[in-house]
Scaffold this active site. Structure first.
Site, PDB file in Angstrom:
ATOM      1  N   PHE A  30      -0.693  -9.710  -6.272  1.00 37.44           N
ATOM      2  CA  PHE A  30      -0.778  -8.774  -7.391  1.00 37.44           C
ATOM      3  C   PHE A  30       0.592  -8.422  -7.939  1.00 37.44           C
ATOM      4  O   PHE A  30       1.574  -8.325  -7.185  1.00 37.44           O
ATOM      5  CB  PHE A  30      -1.524  -7.492  -6.964  1.00 37.44           C
TER       6      PHE A  30
ATOM      7  N   THR B 171       2.780  -6.050  -8.678  1.00 37.73           N
ATOM      8  CA  THR B 171       3.150  -4.651  -8.421  1.00 37.73           C
ATOM      9  C   THR B 171       4.635  -4.612  -8.055  1.00 37.73           C
ATOM     10  O   THR B 171       5.238  -5.662  -7.817  1.00 37.73           O
ATOM     11  CB  THR B 171       2.354  -4.073  -7.237  1.00 37.73           C
TER      12      THR B 171
ATOM     13  N   TYR C 107       2.533  -8.013   9.623  1.00 33.40           N
ATOM     14  CA  TYR C 107       1.739  -7.629   8.449  1.00 33.40           C
ATOM     15  C   TYR C 107       0.290  -8.096   8.607  1.00 33.40           C
ATOM     16  O   TYR C 107      -0.648  -7.335   8.391  1.00 33.40           O
ATOM     17  CB  TYR C 107       2.386  -8.240   7.204  1.00 33.40           C
TER      18      TYR C 107
HETATM   19  N1  LIG Z   1       0.847  -6.430  -4.287  1.00 32.61           N
HETATM   20  C1  LIG Z   1       0.229  -7.376  -3.616  1.00 32.61           C
HETATM   21  O1  LIG Z   1       0.308  -8.554  -3.953  1.00 32.61           O
HETATM   22  C2  LIG Z   1      -0.609  -7.038  -2.404  1.00 32.61           C
HETATM   23  C3  LIG Z   1      -1.345  -8.065  -1.803  1.00 32.61           C
HETATM   24  C4  LIG Z   1      -2.136  -7.780  -0.704  1.00 32.61           C
HETATM   25  C5  LIG Z   1      -2.195  -6.499  -0.206  1.00 32.61           C
HETATM   26  N2  LIG Z   1      -1.462  -5.510  -0.793  1.00 32.61           N
HETATM   27  C6  LIG Z   1      -1.547  -4.184  -0.199  1.00 32.61           C
HETATM   28  O2  LIG Z   1      -1.877  -3.242  -1.201  1.00 32.61           O
HETATM   29  C7  LIG Z   1      -1.319  -1.980  -0.872  1.00 32.61           C
HETATM   30  C8  LIG Z   1      -0.550  -1.465  -2.073  1.00 32.61           C
HETATM   31  O3  LIG Z   1       0.517  -2.362  -2.343  1.00 32.61           O
HETATM   32  P1  LIG Z   1       1.319  -2.348  -3.712  1.00 32.61           P
HETATM   33  O4  LIG Z   1       1.541  -3.764  -4.075  1.00 32.61           O
HETATM   34  O5  LIG Z   1       0.656  -1.438  -4.674  1.00 32.61           O
HETATM   35  O6  LIG Z   1       2.712  -1.767  -3.193  1.00 32.61           O
HETATM   36  P2  LIG Z   1       3.709  -0.680  -3.836  1.00 32.61           P
HETATM   37  O7  LIG Z   1       4.964  -0.810  -3.068  1.00 32.61           O
HETATM   38  O8  LIG Z   1       3.735  -0.824  -5.324  1.00 32.61           O
HETATM   39  O9  LIG Z   1       2.994   0.704  -3.493  1.00 32.61           O
HETATM   40  C9  LIG Z   1       2.881   1.194  -2.182  1.00 32.61           C
HETATM   41  C10 LIG Z   1       3.003   2.690  -2.216  1.00 32.61           C
HETATM   42  O10 LIG Z   1       2.856   3.163  -0.873  1.00 32.61           O
HETATM   43  C11 LIG Z   1       3.814   4.175  -0.646  1.00 32.61           C
HETATM   44  N3  LIG Z   1       4.105   4.256   0.799  1.00 32.61           N
HETATM   45  C12 LIG Z   1       4.775   3.350   1.549  1.00 32.61           C
HETATM   46  N4  LIG Z   1       4.864   3.779   2.811  1.00 32.61           N
HETATM   47  C13 LIG Z   1       4.241   4.974   2.864  1.00 32.61           C
HETATM   48  C14 LIG Z   1       4.009   5.920   3.900  1.00 32.61           C
HETATM   49  N5  LIG Z   1       4.458   5.704   5.136  1.00 32.61           N
HETATM   50  N6  LIG Z   1       3.327   7.048   3.603  1.00 32.61           N
HETATM   51  C15 LIG Z   1       2.886   7.276   2.344  1.00 32.61           C
HETATM   52  N7  LIG Z   1       3.097   6.423   1.324  1.00 32.61           N
HETATM   53  C16 LIG Z   1       3.751   5.283   1.569  1.00 32.61           C
HETATM   54  C17 LIG Z   1       5.033   3.732  -1.455  1.00 32.61           C
HETATM   55  O11 LIG Z   1       5.929   4.811  -1.709  1.00 32.61           O
HETATM   56  C18 LIG Z   1       4.376   3.186  -2.712  1.00 32.61           C
HETATM   57  O12 LIG Z   1       4.207   4.201  -3.683  1.00 32.61           O
HETATM   58  C19 LIG Z   1      -0.474  -2.203   0.377  1.00 32.61           C
HETATM   59  O13 LIG Z   1      -1.224  -1.814   1.499  1.00 32.61           O
HETATM   60  C20 LIG Z   1      -0.236  -3.705   0.388  1.00 32.61           C
HETATM   61  O14 LIG Z   1      -0.039  -4.193   1.688  1.00 32.61           O
HETATM   62  C21 LIG Z   1      -0.673  -5.756  -1.880  1.00 32.61           C
END
Ligand SMILES: NC(=O)c1ccc[n+]([C@@H]2O[C@H](COP(=O)([O-])OP(=O)(O)OC[C@H]3O[C@@H](n4cnc5c(N)ncnc54)[C@H](O)[C@@H]3O)[C@@H](O)[C@H]2O)c1
Length: 255
Positions: A194, A196, A161
């Site tokens: 976050f 989510t 990651y």
């Molecule tokens: N939530 C956190 O704490 C956090 C922290 C740091 C970074 N992030 C990053 O933020 C981004 C969003 O995360 P989130 O928390 O909203 O996650 P989430 O799981 O709520 O949303 C991710 C979305 O991406 C879609 N997805 C996954 N694989 C896919 C693919 N191959 N093609 C198209 N769509 C795809 C999923 O269906 C989902 O709707 C991610 O890149 C994650 O790594 C999140």
């Protein structure tokens, strides 16, 4: 850049940070294309929001799916905004407890979705944005990619990651330099923790404990706060080539 009347593509727009971004940009007058691998949430959100919001079901690691999504986003108006939120997590150490090595397949899978997916959409969206008429000041659009604080302080088990998110950080400056000639800016957001669906599987007390580990405010980030930053990056013409931590001041410990 004015958000009103632009077309935008938001990957991972069916959930979490991407969903909040679609809501925010739509409320500010953009016509959003949600690009997500899951149909149900994307369809539901598009129907709820209306105002031209549409969706494409596909995989960001597949370049043909990405081209299809970008084409659809560009069809309905001037594509000016691309936000990459699709991403997945993975836990795996350099060597496992039995001293066997991290398996290559899972490492590659994470790079394919998080890094190659961002590359696929950034390149294709930029190509479409570069072909639009520039605004008066020469600007054509903005790309916002999503890294993570794990790019800087990856925790134990975050090898794959962190590698994918570190690469997103690394692409920010060269991409902004490549695209300057086309009037396209590039920034990345490095979120902390976050609230989510990605974290939603955790029990409430564990989420509360995670929130307490944030410097201030002592809570998880709200997806709407991420979306506010996306809107600010798009609106503020002088932000370019920058990775912005959005994390309440947290510095992640080893575990
Ligand atoms: N939530 C956190 O704490 C956090 C922290 C740091 C970074 N992030 C990053 O933020 C981004 C969003 O995360 P989130 O928390 O909203 O996650 P989430 O799981 O709520 O949303 C991710 C979305 O991406 C879609 N997805 C996954 N694989 C896919 C693919 N191959 N093609 C198209 N769509 C795809 C999923 O269906 C989902 O709707 C991610 O890149 C994650 O790594 C999140």
């Amino acid at each position: 850049m004015e958000i009103n009347d632009c077309s935008a593509i938001v990957t991972g727009g069916g959930s979490g940070l991407g969903e909040a971004t679609v809501r925010k940009l739509t409320a500010m007058g953009a016509r959003c294309t949600i690009f997500d691998i899951k149909e149900e949430p994307a369809k539901k959100l598009a129907e709820e929001l209306g105002k031209g919001t549409n969706y494409v079901v596909g995989d960001v690691s597949n370049p043909d799916d990405c081209q299809r999504a970008v084409d659809q986003a560009a069809e309905g108006g001037k594509l000016r905004i691309a936000v990459n939120c699709a991403g997945i997590g993975w836990i795996g150490r350099v060597i496992n407890r039995d001293n066997s090595p991290h398996d290559l397949k899972s490492f590659q899978f994470i790079q394919n979705v998080n890094l190659i997916g961002t590359f696929n959409v950034m390149t294709r969206a930029s190509s479409a944005i570069a072909q639009t008429e520039p605004q008066e000041d020469g600007s054509r659009g903005v790309v916002v990619n999503t890294a993570s604080v794990a790019a800087f302080e990856g925790q134990i088990g975050q090898l794959a990651y962190s590698a994918s998110k570190g690469a997103i950080v690394g692409m920010t400056v060269p991409a902004s330099r490549d695209l300057a000639v086309s009037g396209i800016r590039v920034c990345a957001i490095a979120p902390g923790l976050f609230d989510t669906p990605l974290l939603g599987l955790l029990p409430e007390p564990q989420k509360e404990a995670l929130g307490q580990s944030v410097l201030f405010p002592k809570r998880l980030g709200k997806p709407s706060e991420y979306a506010d930053l996306v809107a600010f990056i798009v609106s503020c013409d002088y932000l370019n080539g920058e990775v912005i931590r959005l994390d309440g001041g947290i510095r992640m410990p080893p575990k």
